[in-house]
Write a protein that holds these residues in place. Sequence first.
Motif, PDB file in Angstrom:
ATOM      1  N   GLY A 163       3.123 -37.248   6.941  1.00 38.73           N
ATOM      2  CA  GLY A 163       2.920 -35.709   6.865  1.00 38.73           C
ATOM      3  C   GLY A 163       1.480 -35.091   7.622  1.00 38.73           C
ATOM      4  O   GLY A 163       1.760 -33.450   8.181  1.00 38.73           O
ATOM      5  N   VAL A 164       0.463 -35.282   7.464  1.00 39.51           N
ATOM      6  CA  VAL A 164      -0.638 -35.524   7.840  1.00 39.51           C
ATOM      7  C   VAL A 164      -0.808 -35.251   9.109  1.00 39.51           C
ATOM      8  O   VAL A 164      -0.986 -35.636  10.446  1.00 39.51           O
ATOM      9  N   ILE A 165      -1.513 -33.852   9.093  1.00 41.55           N
ATOM     10  CA  ILE A 165      -1.844 -33.743  10.831  1.00 41.55           C
ATOM     11  C   ILE A 165      -2.713 -32.066  10.901  1.00 41.55           C
ATOM     12  O   ILE A 165      -3.052 -32.047   9.490  1.00 41.55           O
ATOM     13  N   GLY A 166      -3.405 -32.453  11.582  1.00 45.19           N
ATOM     14  CA  GLY A 166      -4.833 -31.554  11.928  1.00 45.19           C
ATOM     15  C   GLY A 166      -4.458 -30.153  12.196  1.00 45.19           C
ATOM     16  O   GLY A 166      -3.735 -29.458  12.725  1.00 45.19           O
ATOM     17  N   GLN A 167      -5.962 -28.795  12.739  1.00 38.35           N
ATOM     18  CA  GLN A 167      -5.138 -27.988  12.680  1.00 38.35           C
ATOM     19  C   GLN A 167      -4.956 -27.845  13.983  1.00 38.35           C
ATOM     20  O   GLN A 167      -5.288 -28.676  15.139  1.00 38.35           O
ATOM     21  N   GLY A 168      -4.167 -26.874  14.068  1.00 36.30           N
ATOM     22  CA  GLY A 168      -3.628 -27.010  16.069  1.00 36.30           C
ATOM     23  C   GLY A 168      -2.596 -27.345  16.092  1.00 36.30           C
ATOM     24  O   GLY A 168      -1.749 -27.487  17.429  1.00 36.30           O
ATOM     25  N   ASN A 169      -2.015 -28.696  14.915  1.00 38.18           N
ATOM     26  CA  ASN A 169      -1.208 -29.399  16.135  1.00 38.18           C
ATOM     27  C   ASN A 169       0.357 -29.343  15.178  1.00 38.18           C
ATOM     28  O   ASN A 169       0.167 -28.264  14.582  1.00 38.18           O
ATOM     29  N   PRO A 170       0.801 -29.197  16.160  1.00 34.44           N
ATOM     30  CA  PRO A 170       2.493 -28.350  16.075  1.00 34.44           C
ATOM     31  C   PRO A 170       2.574 -28.976  14.829  1.00 34.44           C
ATOM     32  O   PRO A 170       3.374 -30.332  14.273  1.00 34.44           O
ATOM     33  N   ILE A 171       3.808 -27.671  13.976  1.00 38.64           N
ATOM     34  CA  ILE A 171       4.867 -28.558  12.714  1.00 38.64           C
ATOM     35  C   ILE A 171       5.914 -28.881  13.597  1.00 38.64           C
ATOM     36  O   ILE A 171       6.576 -28.487  13.910  1.00 38.64           O
ATOM     37  N   VAL A 172       7.032 -30.324  12.842  1.00 37.05           N
ATOM     38  CA  VAL A 172       7.549 -30.438  14.479  1.00 37.05           C
ATOM     39  C   VAL A 172       8.766 -30.124  12.824  1.00 37.05           C
ATOM     40  O   VAL A 172       8.822 -30.945  12.892  1.00 37.05           O
ATOM     41  N   TYR A 173       9.820 -29.113  13.551  1.00 37.71           N
ATOM     42  CA  TYR A 173      10.830 -29.360  13.025  1.00 37.71           C
ATOM     43  C   TYR A 173      11.854 -30.021  12.442  1.00 37.71           C
ATOM     44  O   TYR A 173      12.272 -30.191  13.292  1.00 37.71           O
ATOM     45  N   PRO A 174      12.796 -30.195  11.112  1.00 35.13           N
ATOM     46  CA  PRO A 174      13.873 -30.654  11.949  1.00 35.13           C
ATOM     47  C   PRO A 174      14.882 -31.182  12.512  1.00 35.13           C
ATOM     48  O   PRO A 174      15.292 -29.495  11.564  1.00 35.13           O
ATOM     49  N   ARG A 175      15.645 -31.699  12.501  1.00 32.73           N
ATOM     50  CA  ARG A 175      16.746 -31.147  13.299  1.00 32.73           C
ATOM     51  C   ARG A 175      17.705 -30.600  12.304  1.00 32.73           C
ATOM     52  O   ARG A 175      18.490 -29.602  12.593  1.00 32.73           O
ATOM     53  N   LYS A 176      18.129 -31.190  10.772  1.00 29.49           N
ATOM     54  CA  LYS A 176      18.879 -30.376  10.486  1.00 29.49           C
ATOM     55  C   LYS A 176      18.455 -29.391   9.433  1.00 29.49           C
ATOM     56  O   LYS A 176      18.608 -28.639   8.466  1.00 29.49           O
ATOM     57  N   GLY A 177      17.097 -28.635   9.834  1.00 30.97           N
ATOM     58  CA  GLY A 177      15.948 -28.052   8.969  1.00 30.97           C
ATOM     59  C   GLY A 177      16.817 -26.565   9.410  1.00 30.97           C
ATOM     60  O   GLY A 177      17.242 -26.166   9.952  1.00 30.97           O
ATOM     61  N   GLN A 178      17.236 -25.939   8.525  1.00 31.28           N
ATOM     62  CA  GLN A 178      17.862 -24.720   8.725  1.00 31.28           C
ATOM     63  C   GLN A 178      16.927 -23.397   7.664  1.00 31.28           C
ATOM     64  O   GLN A 178      16.915 -22.167   8.354  1.00 31.28           O
ATOM     65  N   LYS A 179      15.857 -23.862   6.650  1.00 28.99           N
ATOM     66  CA  LYS A 179      14.984 -22.690   6.544  1.00 28.99           C
ATOM     67  C   LYS A 179      13.361 -23.694   5.925  1.00 28.99           C
ATOM     68  O   LYS A 179      13.658 -24.473   4.845  1.00 28.99           O
ATOM     69  N   VAL A 180      12.713 -24.070   6.633  1.00 29.83           N
ATOM     70  CA  VAL A 180      11.528 -24.071   7.396  1.00 29.83           C
ATOM     71  C   VAL A 180      10.651 -23.366   6.938  1.00 29.83           C
ATOM     72  O   VAL A 180      10.589 -22.498   7.408  1.00 29.83           O
ATOM     73  N   GLU A 181       9.808 -23.375   5.175  1.00 23.49           N
ATOM     74  CA  GLU A 181       8.745 -22.168   5.045  1.00 23.49           C
ATOM     75  C   GLU A 181       7.488 -23.064   4.937  1.00 23.49           C
ATOM     76  O   GLU A 181       7.512 -24.372   4.522  1.00 23.49           O
ATOM     77  N   TYR A 182       6.164 -21.858   4.614  1.00 23.07           N
ATOM     78  CA  TYR A 182       4.874 -22.590   3.949  1.00 23.07           C
ATOM     79  C   TYR A 182       4.235 -22.229   3.332  1.00 23.07           C
ATOM     80  O   TYR A 182       4.874 -21.406   2.852  1.00 23.07           O
TER      81      TYR A 182
END
Length: 134
Positions: A39-58
Amino acid sequence: APVEPSKIIGVGLNYQSHIREMGHATPESPMLFMKPPSGVIGQGNPIVYPRKGQKVEYEAELVAVIGRPARHVPEERALEFVLGYTCGNDVSERVIQFAEMKSGAMLVGKGFDTFCPLGPVIATDLDPTNLMLS
């Protein structure tokens, strides 16, 4: 990311405003969950939404970076093992997370690849007792 962790342990429902926002009771003990290192990514890397994602929050999080192996550490010595602190984004797919929580688990909804952005740096001289996260 400024660190390549072997494991990521999160604490859920750890502040009152979030507990009220989520409509939960204050837990008697910490609600712990783990995020995979994938799950770890760095600053500026894209967050990839899952195909089944309906409500992605931060959620903005203060991350304590443990700097050396630790096991069975007494509470009064715990801060000796903290290398420093960094910014984190606890990304969650809430529909999946809430379904999991009904069965007492919290794994998939918080565990997608790219769901743990960290960084950009580790602050080693930071007093974490009075910070504002946004």
